[in-house]
Write a protein that holds these residues in place. Structure first.
Motif, PDB file in Angstrom:
ATOM      1  N   ARG B 116      10.508  -4.055  12.705  1.00 32.41           N
ATOM      2  CA  ARG B 116      11.726  -4.486  13.405  1.00 32.41           C
ATOM      3  C   ARG B 116      11.367  -5.474  14.505  1.00 32.41           C
ATOM      4  O   ARG B 116      12.229  -6.159  15.029  1.00 32.41           O
ATOM      5  CB  ARG B 116      12.439  -3.283  14.026  1.00 32.41           C
ATOM      6  CG  ARG B 116      13.165  -2.412  13.002  1.00 32.41           C
ATOM      7  CD  ARG B 116      13.529  -1.081  13.631  1.00 32.41           C
ATOM      8  NE  ARG B 116      14.299  -1.259  14.860  1.00 32.41           N
ATOM      9  CZ  ARG B 116      15.625  -1.296  14.894  1.00 32.41           C
ATOM     10  NH1 ARG B 116      16.308  -1.188  13.785  1.00 32.41           N
ATOM     11  NH2 ARG B 116      16.258  -1.435  16.038  1.00 32.41           N
ATOM     12  N   THR B 117      10.109  -5.500  14.885  1.00 37.67           N
ATOM     13  CA  THR B 117       9.684  -6.409  15.945  1.00 37.67           C
ATOM     14  C   THR B 117       8.981  -7.619  15.346  1.00 37.67           C
ATOM     15  O   THR B 117       8.607  -7.620  14.184  1.00 37.67           O
ATOM     16  CB  THR B 117       8.706  -5.708  16.907  1.00 37.67           C
ATOM     17  OG1 THR B 117       7.499  -5.451  16.192  1.00 37.67           O
ATOM     18  CG2 THR B 117       9.261  -4.406  17.417  1.00 37.67           C
ATOM     19  N   TYR B 121       5.014  -8.749  19.896  1.00 38.43           N
ATOM     20  CA  TYR B 121       5.396  -7.344  19.890  1.00 38.43           C
ATOM     21  C   TYR B 121       4.753  -6.643  18.691  1.00 38.43           C
ATOM     22  O   TYR B 121       4.251  -5.538  18.806  1.00 38.43           O
ATOM     23  CB  TYR B 121       6.917  -7.182  19.774  1.00 38.43           C
ATOM     24  CG  TYR B 121       7.655  -7.343  21.071  1.00 38.43           C
ATOM     25  CD1 TYR B 121       7.996  -6.232  21.838  1.00 38.43           C
ATOM     26  CD2 TYR B 121       8.019  -8.594  21.538  1.00 38.43           C
ATOM     27  CE1 TYR B 121       8.677  -6.371  23.021  1.00 38.43           C
ATOM     28  CE2 TYR B 121       8.705  -8.745  22.727  1.00 38.43           C
ATOM     29  CZ  TYR B 121       9.035  -7.621  23.466  1.00 38.43           C
ATOM     30  OH  TYR B 121       9.712  -7.762  24.651  1.00 38.43           O
TER      31      TYR B 121
ATOM     32  N   GLY C 236       9.418  -4.467  28.039  1.00 36.24           N
ATOM     33  CA  GLY C 236       9.927  -5.780  27.653  1.00 36.24           C
ATOM     34  C   GLY C 236       8.921  -6.816  28.102  1.00 36.24           C
ATOM     35  O   GLY C 236       8.706  -6.982  29.299  1.00 36.24           O
ATOM     36  N   LEU C 294      11.419   1.690  20.869  1.00 35.23           N
ATOM     37  CA  LEU C 294      11.495   0.465  20.081  1.00 35.23           C
ATOM     38  C   LEU C 294      12.443   0.604  18.899  1.00 35.23           C
ATOM     39  O   LEU C 294      13.011  -0.378  18.433  1.00 35.23           O
ATOM     40  CB  LEU C 294      10.112   0.055  19.583  1.00 35.23           C
ATOM     41  CG  LEU C 294       9.201  -0.559  20.635  1.00 35.23           C
ATOM     42  CD1 LEU C 294       7.960  -1.093  19.974  1.00 35.23           C
ATOM     43  CD2 LEU C 294       9.899  -1.683  21.372  1.00 35.23           C
ATOM     44  N   ALA C 295      12.602   1.830  18.407  1.00 36.94           N
ATOM     45  CA  ALA C 295      13.512   2.018  17.282  1.00 36.94           C
ATOM     46  C   ALA C 295      14.931   1.631  17.690  1.00 36.94           C
ATOM     47  O   ALA C 295      15.708   1.143  16.876  1.00 36.94           O
ATOM     48  CB  ALA C 295      13.469   3.462  16.802  1.00 36.94           C
ATOM     49  N   PHE C 296      15.236   1.843  18.959  1.00 41.31           N
ATOM     50  CA  PHE C 296      16.578   1.499  19.420  1.00 41.31           C
ATOM     51  C   PHE C 296      16.632   0.147  20.110  1.00 41.31           C
ATOM     52  O   PHE C 296      17.624  -0.553  20.045  1.00 41.31           O
ATOM     53  CB  PHE C 296      17.101   2.587  20.372  1.00 41.31           C
ATOM     54  CG  PHE C 296      17.337   3.899  19.682  1.00 41.31           C
ATOM     55  CD1 PHE C 296      18.464   4.079  18.886  1.00 41.31           C
ATOM     56  CD2 PHE C 296      16.410   4.922  19.771  1.00 41.31           C
ATOM     57  CE1 PHE C 296      18.675   5.270  18.219  1.00 41.31           C
ATOM     58  CE2 PHE C 296      16.611   6.125  19.107  1.00 41.31           C
ATOM     59  CZ  PHE C 296      17.738   6.295  18.320  1.00 41.31           C
ATOM     60  N   ARG C 297      15.560  -0.209  20.786  1.00 42.68           N
ATOM     61  CA  ARG C 297      15.532  -1.507  21.469  1.00 42.68           C
ATOM     62  C   ARG C 297      14.245  -2.233  21.115  1.00 42.68           C
ATOM     63  O   ARG C 297      13.256  -2.126  21.838  1.00 42.68           O
ATOM     64  CB  ARG C 297      15.626  -1.305  22.992  1.00 42.68           C
ATOM     65  CG  ARG C 297      16.907  -0.622  23.421  1.00 42.68           C
ATOM     66  CD  ARG C 297      16.961  -0.528  24.923  1.00 42.68           C
ATOM     67  NE  ARG C 297      17.156  -1.848  25.515  1.00 42.68           N
ATOM     68  CZ  ARG C 297      18.227  -2.164  26.219  1.00 42.68           C
ATOM     69  NH1 ARG C 297      19.163  -1.282  26.429  1.00 42.68           N
ATOM     70  NH2 ARG C 297      18.345  -3.364  26.739  1.00 42.68           N
ATOM     71  N   PRO C 298      14.255  -2.983  20.006  1.00 42.79           N
ATOM     72  CA  PRO C 298      13.019  -3.627  19.537  1.00 42.79           C
ATOM     73  C   PRO C 298      12.404  -4.577  20.560  1.00 42.79           C
ATOM     74  O   PRO C 298      11.237  -4.920  20.449  1.00 42.79           O
ATOM     75  CB  PRO C 298      13.474  -4.384  18.299  1.00 42.79           C
ATOM     76  CG  PRO C 298      14.733  -3.739  17.870  1.00 42.79           C
ATOM     77  CD  PRO C 298      15.384  -3.224  19.115  1.00 42.79           C
ATOM     78  N   GLN C 299      13.167  -4.989  21.564  1.00 48.79           N
ATOM     79  CA  GLN C 299      12.629  -5.905  22.566  1.00 48.79           C
ATOM     80  C   GLN C 299      12.248  -5.198  23.852  1.00 48.79           C
ATOM     81  O   GLN C 299      11.952  -5.832  24.850  1.00 48.79           O
ATOM     82  CB  GLN C 299      13.650  -6.995  22.874  1.00 48.79           C
ATOM     83  CG  GLN C 299      13.961  -7.856  21.686  1.00 48.79           C
ATOM     84  CD  GLN C 299      13.462  -9.247  21.897  1.00 48.79           C
ATOM     85  OE1 GLN C 299      14.088 -10.032  22.593  1.00 48.79           O
ATOM     86  NE2 GLN C 299      12.322  -9.567  21.335  1.00 48.79           N
ATOM     87  N   GLY C 300      12.265  -3.873  23.843  1.00 54.40           N
ATOM     88  CA  GLY C 300      11.896  -3.144  25.040  1.00 54.40           C
ATOM     89  C   GLY C 300      13.094  -2.874  25.935  1.00 54.40           C
ATOM     90  O   GLY C 300      14.220  -3.284  25.631  1.00 54.40           O
TER      91      GLY C 300
END
Lengths: 247, 319, 307
Positions: B116-117, B121, C236, C294-300
């Motif tokens: 997903r990243t 990352y 992030g 990360l599963a919920f916020r892939p960008q941190g």
């Protein structure tokens, strides 16, 4: 409604800026529908919402009778919408033929096929070559994409859109950055597609738009100010005032 | 035939012929060296599938080597000293199945999140997950923790005995050839075209209707499973395993092998591992500070050799 | 539950978090401005610890040694930028990672050559070596309080730097946009070198502060760098605020997990199962947390603005 694509009350804003303001539009099957408007009118934003790259804040998009407003981009592509980019978007480190073959392959369902070498599958190859032939690039098939000129890249985009078998082609400024000769060639290529595919065209080149379009929609600050045949648009006072008059 | 094809045939033939010759001339040490080389080459080939062809810079690939090796060590430990009966076995088939299965599962679970990243990352998160497995094994006192675990008995296979160095080498060599052919077949298939297309321009492929995430995830799982198999072989070769085998610097070494040899080529990872292992061997016999010239060489290669060794072999005109 | 232990461990968690922040802030600073992934950041932390250890023996005073070491490690960072990092800026992240991986080998082996393979204990001055009773029954080492104090002071300093200075303005703008920076009339080459040196000083300071507790050792760099990565991924990448929040959270979770997870597990499983599973889970805890976030916020947690 028999329209291929029906957009109703579409809205999208970024922060405080309204990029798409209550846009409703119907695109009939087989027509070449051009969207024009000054810079910053929200044309690309609109296309992005149609292709699924952006999701609208409100409103709906109906394609072939299916509500696709919340479908992801790849799902829309499967339903028959393809997009060419304003900035050339190709796989530069693959050959010209491979780029087009990927589009043919996409049409044939999933590609979780691990055994046969893709390049040795004749139907795939032949169809890709045929599409390249239609845009005049057959001779360059085996060249690396990065080696082609900007004009040829734009032609490749058309070949890919054709090969993907899409019913609706979203073309974002296919003439951008082309020289006069290349533009003429591109107009001829698109003319040959008229009637065969439905095309939604964003273009700044007014000669091209008036030469090609069946209908034209004028977008200013995210809002539609007029829709109609080229002659109607040419004679429309609002359009002259807001847009054509500035040129 | 193209020059790269000739070189590939030559290198693979050399790897087939040299070790038996070494053994018969009384240089058993070189057979060991070749075995290590070939096993790490399998791991590098598996990494090349996602790193080279898929554009996924995974910095946690050594974790699969560890999983694979412990998939041999733990069943043997249980069979010898008792413990969880369901996992106790000397059987090679069971070991391999466990190594490949658990590696694939770990790749699937972490891949779902990692993929997903993007970009940096992805590099860091794969590194972190690799390190997670590393610390997991360190924390397991039963299997020696930090000190590692001795594998008392090698995997039992029909017809061959892994205790025989030459037979072990032959198995590893055949596995390497199969791994190379597998990756080659995969990347040339329709699946592979999508994978490579997504590496070059993900947005384009999505616009064409490909769910590139699923293609990447599939490649990621295949690669992890393949590397887990290499780990099972490595466990059988060293008969001693420790968390050190899967630390992040091991992952870095695997990446370096791929880049050194030439990523997205069939022979590149093999050539890279060969040069890497030989350099390591030569330099470490000269000085205990061999990491210093080694590190300088690594930096030099990153800075000045584009396309790795295969890039040099290919030359300019050859396509 | 033992509340005294809980308090002390919380304090230890905050202390670990602040040290992590020192390392992570440099990493995120360099990435945010230079778009450069520096794997060797942990080695700079380690080199800082060794320089400070030697200077402590020469000067006989730890604090003086820290003050002298800071400009030295800054210079090391500056040289690394000039000699290695600079040539890699235009390359992709993979090249950054491999190039700095080579740099790690060079730095680690150089330390091995100069200081030998063994660790280096760093003595503290007497007034720092003791313990203070914070309140009834709660006794903590003075030096740990100093680390917390220094960590908070640096965090405040960075807050000021990011929010109220010209350099901070560039950081917030995500100044990897080089044209914009030059349009502002700034000599990029100097700016980048300064940022890199600042990052090195932050990492070096963390290494100096931890060395009296754990001693300076070659492996310390490799151990901290991954945790620092987890911190900046969770926070992030490029976000200073994210680095701070994530560092404290990770520091607390890691410390508290190691000491209390078995008690927690005993609430719902047999003591024996808890004893065996708790160490394994606590070893993986921060990675599991990272995965969940990360599963919920892939960008941190605090993704930097789109560049």
């Amino acid at each position: 409604m028999s329209a291929l694509l029906n957009i109703s009350n579409l809205c999208k804003s970024f922060g405080g800026v309204t990029a798409t303001d209550n846009v409703s539009l119907a695109v009939e099957p087989g027509e070449l529908h051009a969207i024009i408007g000054p810079n910053g009118a929200g044309k690309t934003t609109l296309i992005s919402q149609l292709s699924g790259a952006l999701s609208p804040d409100s409103g709906s998009i109906i394609f072939k009778g299916t509500d696709i407003t919340n479908r992801p981009a790849h799902a829309r592509a499967r339903l028959g919408i393809t997009r060419s980019f304003q900035i050339t978007s190709l796989v530069m480190d693959m050959s010209v033929l491979d780029n087009v073959a990927l589009a043919v392959q996409a049409r044939q369902g999933h590609s979780f096929r691990f055994l046969r070498p893709a390049r040795s599958i004749r139907p795939l190859r032949d169809e890709a070559l045929e599409m390249l032939d239609r845009v005049g690039l057959k001779a360059r098939a085996d060249d690396p994409t990065a080696a082609l000129s900007h004009g040829e890249h734009r032609q490749m985009e058309i070949a890919i859109a054709l090969a993907s078998g899409a019913d609706l082609m979203l073309l974002d400024e296919p003439m951008a950055g082309l020289g006069p000769q290349e533009s003429t060639a591109m107009i001829e290529i698109l003319k040959a597609l008229k009637g065969e595919r439905t095309i939604l065209l964003i273009e700044h080149d007014m000669d091209a738009v008036f030469a090609l379009a069946d209908r034209i929609t004028v977008l200013v600050y995210g809002r539609i100010i007029a829709t109609g045949a080229p002659d109607e648009i040419r004679g429309n006072n609002d359009v002259r005032h807001a847009y054509l008059g500035e040129e | 035939m193209k020059r790269t094809t000739w070189v590939t045939v030559f290198v693979m033939l050399a790897l087939a012929i040299l070790p038996p010759v070494f053994l018969w001339t009384g240089n058993a040490f070189y057979v060991d060296l070749a075995t290590r080389l070939v096993i790490l080459a399998i791991a590098a080939v598996s990494l090349n599938l996602i790193l080279g062809f898929g554009g996924m810079v995974s910095f946690g690939h050594a974790a699969y080597i560890g999983i694979g090796a412990y998939a041999v060590g733990i069943p043997v430990y249980y069979e010898t000293y008792g413990g969880i009966d369901a996992l106790a076995s000397y059987g090679g088939a069971f070991h391999i199945l466990l190594a490949v299965g658990v590696s694939a599962l770990f790749a699937l679970l972490t891949g779902v999140i990692c993929l997903r990243t993007k970009g940096v990352y992805f590099i860091m998160i794969t590194m972190a997950f690799g390190q997670m497995i590393y610390y997991l094994f360190i924390s397991m006192e039963e299997f020696g923790g930090d000190d590692g675990l001795v594998i008392d008995i090698r995997s039992e296979l029909p017809l061959v005995s892994l205790d025989n160095p030459l037979q072990l080498y032959a198995i590893a060599y055949i596995a390497l050839v199969i791994a190379m052919l597998m990756v080659r077949t995969i990347v040339n298939s329709r699946f592979g075209m999508v994978l490579q297309g997504a590496r070059g321009n993900d947005e384009r492929l999505v616009t064409l209707g490909y769910n590139t995430y699923l293609y990447r995830l599939t490649a990621y799982v295949i690669s992890g499973a393949m590397c887990g198999f290499a780990g099972a072989l490595l466990g059988n070769f060293t008969t001693f395993i420790s968390p050190d085998m899967m630390g992040w610097s091991r992952s870095g070494e695997l990446m370096f092998m791929v880049i050194l040899g030439g990523s997205a080529t069939t022979l590149g990872p093999v050539l890279g591992s060969a040069v890497f292992i030989l350099m390591e061997e030569v330099l470490s016999s000269i000085t205990i500070y061999w990491h210093l010239p080694f590190g300088l060489m690594l930096m030099g290669i990153v800075l000045f050799v584009r396309g790795g060794l295969m890039g040099l072999i290919k030359g300019k005109g050859d396509k | 539950m033992d509340y005294t232990l809980l308090f002390i461990q919380t304090l230890n968690g905050v202390q670990l978090g602040l040290l992590l922040f020192l390392v992570a802030s440099g990493l995120t600073l360099v990435f945010g401005i230079l778009d450069f992934v520096n794997l060797a950041h942990g080695s700079i932390y380690m080199v800082g610890a060794f320089i400070c250890a030697s200077l402590t023996f020469i000067t006989g005073n730890f604090l003086i040694a820290v003050l002298i070491s800071l400009p030295i490690i800054g210079l090391v960072g500056y040289l690394i930028e000039r000699l290695v990092a600079r040539t890699l800026y235009s390359r992709n992240h993979l090249d950054h990672v491999l190039g700095t991986f080579g740099l790690i080998l060079v730095l680690d082996t150089s330390v091995h050559l100069i200081w030998g393979p063994a660790g280096f204990a760093v003595p503290l001055p007497e007034w720092l070596d003791g313990r203070v009773e914070l309140f009834e029954g709660v006794v903590v080492p003075t030096f740990r309080l100093l680390i917390i104090g220094v960590g908070l002071a640096v965090a405040a300093g960075l807050y000021w730097l990011v929010n109220f200075t010209k350099l901070g303005m560039l950081i917030r703008a995500g100044a990897s946009n080089r044209t914009m920076v030059s349009a502002l009339g700034i000599d990029i080459s100097t700016l980048f070198a300064l940022v890199f040196a600042l990052g090195a000083m932050l990492a070096g300071l963390a290494g100096m502060l931890i060395s009296p507790i754990t001693e300076a050792s070659i492996s310390m760099g490799g151990e901290i760098i991954i945790t620092a990565f987890v911190v900046i991924i969770v926070g992030g990448i490029g976000s200073m605020k994210g680095a701070f929040v994530a560092a404290i959270v990770i520091g607390l979770i890691d410390t508290l997990g190691r000491s209390f997870l078995d008690d927690l597990f005993k609430l719902f499983m047999s003591p024996q199962a808890a004893e065996t599973s708790a160490p394994a889970v606590s070893a993986m805890l921060i990675y599991i947390i990272m995965a969940v976030i990360l599963a919920f916020r892939p960008q941190g947690l605090f993704p930097p603005r789109v560049r």
